[in-house]
Design a protein around this motif. Structure first.
Motif, PDB file in Angstrom:
ATOM      1  N   VAL A 186       0.835  -1.202   0.000  1.00 52.36           N
ATOM      2  CA  VAL A 186       0.000   0.000   0.000  1.00 52.36           C
ATOM      3  C   VAL A 186       0.870   1.252   0.000  1.00 52.36           C
ATOM      4  O   VAL A 186       1.752   1.411   0.852  1.00 52.36           O
ATOM      5  N   SER A 187       0.626   2.136  -0.949  1.00 52.93           N
ATOM      6  CA  SER A 187       1.202   3.472  -0.958  1.00 52.93           C
ATOM      7  C   SER A 187       0.118   4.442  -0.490  1.00 52.93           C
ATOM      8  O   SER A 187      -1.023   4.384  -0.970  1.00 52.93           O
ATOM      9  N   LEU A 188       0.454   5.318   0.447  1.00 52.48           N
ATOM     10  CA  LEU A 188      -0.534   6.244   1.002  1.00 52.48           C
ATOM     11  C   LEU A 188      -0.249   7.660   0.520  1.00 52.48           C
ATOM     12  O   LEU A 188       0.842   8.201   0.750  1.00 52.48           O
ATOM     13  N   VAL A 189      -1.246   8.242  -0.143  1.00 54.42           N
ATOM     14  CA  VAL A 189      -1.146   9.589  -0.711  1.00 54.42           C
ATOM     15  C   VAL A 189      -2.135  10.491   0.021  1.00 54.42           C
ATOM     16  O   VAL A 189      -3.349  10.282  -0.028  1.00 54.42           O
ATOM     17  N   GLY A 190      -1.605  11.495   0.716  1.00 55.57           N
ATOM     18  CA  GLY A 190      -2.457  12.434   1.437  1.00 55.57           C
ATOM     19  C   GLY A 190      -2.705  13.691   0.632  1.00 55.57           C
ATOM     20  O   GLY A 190      -1.836  14.155  -0.118  1.00 55.57           O
ATOM     21  N   VAL A 191      -3.900  14.249   0.785  1.00 55.12           N
ATOM     22  CA  VAL A 191      -4.283  15.487   0.105  1.00 55.12           C
ATOM     23  C   VAL A 191      -4.552  16.554   1.159  1.00 55.12           C
ATOM     24  O   VAL A 191      -5.271  16.305   2.132  1.00 55.12           O
ATOM     25  N   GLN A 192      -3.955  17.711   0.960  1.00 47.44           N
ATOM     26  CA  GLN A 192      -4.085  18.834   1.889  1.00 47.44           C
ATOM     27  C   GLN A 192      -4.465  20.109   1.134  1.00 47.44           C
ATOM     28  O   GLN A 192      -4.094  20.266  -0.032  1.00 47.44           O
ATOM     29  N   PRO A 193      -5.158  21.024   1.802  1.00 43.76           N
ATOM     30  CA  PRO A 193      -5.292  22.370   1.230  1.00 43.76           C
ATOM     31  C   PRO A 193      -4.040  23.172   1.554  1.00 43.76           C
ATOM     32  O   PRO A 193      -3.199  22.753   2.355  1.00 43.76           O
ATOM     33  N   PHE A 194      -3.892  24.311   0.947  1.00 42.96           N
ATOM     34  CA  PHE A 194      -2.876  25.257   1.383  1.00 42.96           C
ATOM     35  C   PHE A 194      -3.358  25.902   2.682  1.00 42.96           C
ATOM     36  O   PHE A 194      -4.519  25.788   3.061  1.00 42.96           O
ATOM     37  N   ASP A 195      -2.456  26.560   3.383  1.00 50.14           N
ATOM     38  CA  ASP A 195      -2.778  27.242   4.642  1.00 50.14           C
ATOM     39  C   ASP A 195      -3.131  26.256   5.760  1.00 50.14           C
ATOM     40  O   ASP A 195      -3.968  26.524   6.598  1.00 50.14           O
ATOM     41  N   SER A 196      -2.467  25.093   5.764  1.00 49.64           N
ATOM     42  CA  SER A 196      -2.679  24.075   6.800  1.00 49.64           C
ATOM     43  C   SER A 196      -1.336  23.731   7.437  1.00 49.64           C
ATOM     44  O   SER A 196      -0.343  23.518   6.730  1.00 49.64           O
ATOM     45  N   VAL A 197      -1.295  23.615   8.770  1.00 50.74           N
ATOM     46  CA  VAL A 197      -0.032  23.308   9.437  1.00 50.74           C
ATOM     47  C   VAL A 197       0.326  21.829   9.348  1.00 50.74           C
ATOM     48  O   VAL A 197       1.487  21.454   9.527  1.00 50.74           O
ATOM     49  N   THR A 198      -0.645  20.960   9.067  1.00 50.13           N
ATOM     50  CA  THR A 198      -0.447  19.524   9.233  1.00 50.13           C
ATOM     51  C   THR A 198       0.748  19.003   8.458  1.00 50.13           C
ATOM     52  O   THR A 198       1.551  18.219   8.966  1.00 50.13           O
ATOM     53  N   PHE A 199       0.873  19.416   7.192  1.00 45.39           N
ATOM     54  CA  PHE A 199       2.017  19.020   6.389  1.00 45.39           C
ATOM     55  C   PHE A 199       2.754  20.240   5.848  1.00 45.39           C
ATOM     56  O   PHE A 199       3.318  20.217   4.750  1.00 45.39           O
ATOM     57  N   GLY A 200       2.739  21.331   6.617  1.00 45.13           N
ATOM     58  CA  GLY A 200       3.627  22.448   6.342  1.00 45.13           C
ATOM     59  C   GLY A 200       3.270  23.362   5.203  1.00 45.13           C
ATOM     60  O   GLY A 200       4.155  23.936   4.574  1.00 45.13           O
ATOM     61  N   SER A 201       1.954  23.556   4.939  1.00 45.14           N
ATOM     62  CA  SER A 201       1.561  24.483   3.868  1.00 45.14           C
ATOM     63  C   SER A 201       1.028  25.807   4.415  1.00 45.14           C
ATOM     64  O   SER A 201       0.448  26.594   3.669  1.00 45.14           O
ATOM     65  N   ASP A 202       1.238  26.065   5.706  1.00 47.59           N
ATOM     66  CA  ASP A 202       0.641  27.241   6.343  1.00 47.59           C
ATOM     67  C   ASP A 202       1.270  28.551   5.884  1.00 47.59           C
ATOM     68  O   ASP A 202       0.741  29.627   6.195  1.00 47.59           O
ATOM     69  N   HIS A 203       2.365  28.481   5.128  1.00 46.17           N
ATOM     70  CA  HIS A 203       2.980  29.709   4.620  1.00 46.17           C
ATOM     71  C   HIS A 203       2.415  30.122   3.261  1.00 46.17           C
ATOM     72  O   HIS A 203       2.785  31.172   2.737  1.00 46.17           O
ATOM     73  N   VAL A 204       1.512  29.323   2.693  1.00 38.52           N
ATOM     74  CA  VAL A 204       0.921  29.636   1.388  1.00 38.52           C
ATOM     75  C   VAL A 204      -0.571  29.909   1.578  1.00 38.52           C
ATOM     76  O   VAL A 204      -1.321  29.041   2.015  1.00 38.52           O
ATOM     77  N   ARG A 205      -1.001  31.099   1.249  1.00 44.42           N
ATOM     78  CA  ARG A 205      -2.395  31.494   1.446  1.00 44.42           C
ATOM     79  C   ARG A 205      -3.221  31.191   0.201  1.00 44.42           C
ATOM     80  O   ARG A 205      -2.811  31.487  -0.923  1.00 44.42           O
TER      81      ARG A 205
END
Length: 344
Positions: A186-205
């Motif tokens: 199993v390969s696990l692919v996560g999807v996040q929005p921008f502006d989220s701390v969970t995987f470090g996108s909080d610097h992109v609005r």
């Protein structure tokens, strides 16, 4: 025959989109986790009928917890995000839940911080209430075990790529854990929005962020970052394009997080021809009609979109970025000291 609608809603429909893509489509995905968690707590004697369960929610979990409480004779108190609309709030109230809305704010972090702080205030005043801790207690993994069994049975041991919004980490993390425990590749692919701390996108609005439920402005203890192989960060415009493409191509009407995951799933399918892609669709598209689907004529075309491949978090940019996560630990802003219990 089911005895309660919560049992019906906890089971997904599996829809084959093509020869190597299956959509696991829920009406309310968190029904699976909420119902299993409540049953587990009742079985252990942690709660008893008549007790009050409390949590904060931006929508889907509130509905799931209210239905689980209705099923088992429990009271329910929801500290509600500003994203909880009148349609959902009316259902919650008729089901017997107490809904406490937070004041409006354009700041996601402030909204989440205030909701958690308010839950803690309630618990100090009413210590017999039980906090479900959907963001922090991996008891919420338990409900996905039968879904992993269903996927394993239907797809007959094929190498899999699981693609879905991360959110609290329970759905994607649990499915990958249970499938890997069954020795599946199993390969696990996560999807996040921008502006989220969970995987470090909080610097992109993202100026139009309304992709509820798959990102966070505060650390979530339920997210096991080392389970993930790949991350996609997808903004509103691209997610809308994916949602419209999924509806046009396959007649699946789902939320924006599913549209984002559909873009990621299409890309991952092309990237690895050995694997069968499993796309998680956690809810329907109804609550996104006014804010998103009505703009379908002006939407981007999904077929024209490609991710910006990055190797460092600082490189990410709208509308879509992809990174090989390679089971890395949590970014500093997403790290939490909360102890996680075994999901087994």
């Amino acid at each position: 025959m089911d005895e309660h609608i919560s049992e019906t809603l906890s089971r997904p429909a599996l829809i084959r989109l093509d020869d190597r893509t299956t959509c696991v489509r829920f009406e309310t995905m968190k029904m699976a986790s909420a119902l299993a968690a409540v049953r587990h707590l009742l079985h252990r004697g942690v709660i008893t009928p008549g007790d009050t369960l409390v949590d904060s929610s931006s929508g889907i979990y509130a509905h799931a917890l209210a239905l689980a409480c209705h099923r088992h004779g429990l009271r329910c108190h929801i500290v509600a995000s500003t994203t909880v609309d009148i349609t959902l709030r009316t259902q919650l109230e008729i089901l017997g839940a107490t809904v406490e809305p937070m004041p409006p704010t354009a700041n996601l972090k402030l909204d989440q911080d205030r909701r958690v702080a308010r839950v803690q205030e309630i618990l100090r005043a009413k210590p017999r209430h039980h906090w479900m801790r959907q963001y922090h207690d991996d008891i919420h993994y338990l409900g996905y075990r039968p879904i992993a069994t269903l996927i394993r049975r239907e797809l007959d041991g094929q190498p899999l790529t699981i693609v879905g919004g991360v959110g609290t980490g329970a759905s994607t993390g649990a499915l990958a854990t249970y499938l890997r425990d069954a020795t599946l590749e199993v390969s696990l692919v996560g999807v996040q929005p921008f502006d989220s701390v969970t995987f470090g996108s909080d610097h992109v609005r993202d100026p139009e962020i309304i992709i509820a439920g798959i990102g966070s402005a505060i650390p979530f203890a339920n997210v096991r970052h080392t389970l993930y192989d790949t991350l996609h960060w997808i903004g509103f415009d691209a997610a809308l394009a994916g949602s419209i493409a999924l509806l046009r191509d396959h007649a699946v009407f789902a939320g924006l997080s599913t549209g984002a995951a559909y873009l990621a799933a299409r890309f991952e399918r092309r990237a690895d021809s050995r694997r069968h892609v499993v796309l998680l669709a956690p809810d329907t598209g109804h609550r996104y009609v006014d804010a998103a689907y009505t703009r379908h004529a002006q939407a981007l075309t999904a077929h024209d979109l490609q991710p910006h491949q990055i190797t460092e978090l600082a490189e990410m940019k709208l509308p879509w970025s992809r990174m090989n996560w390679n089971a890395a630990p949590a970014p500093t802003a997403a790290a939490t000291d909360a102890a996680l219990q075994s999901a087994s």
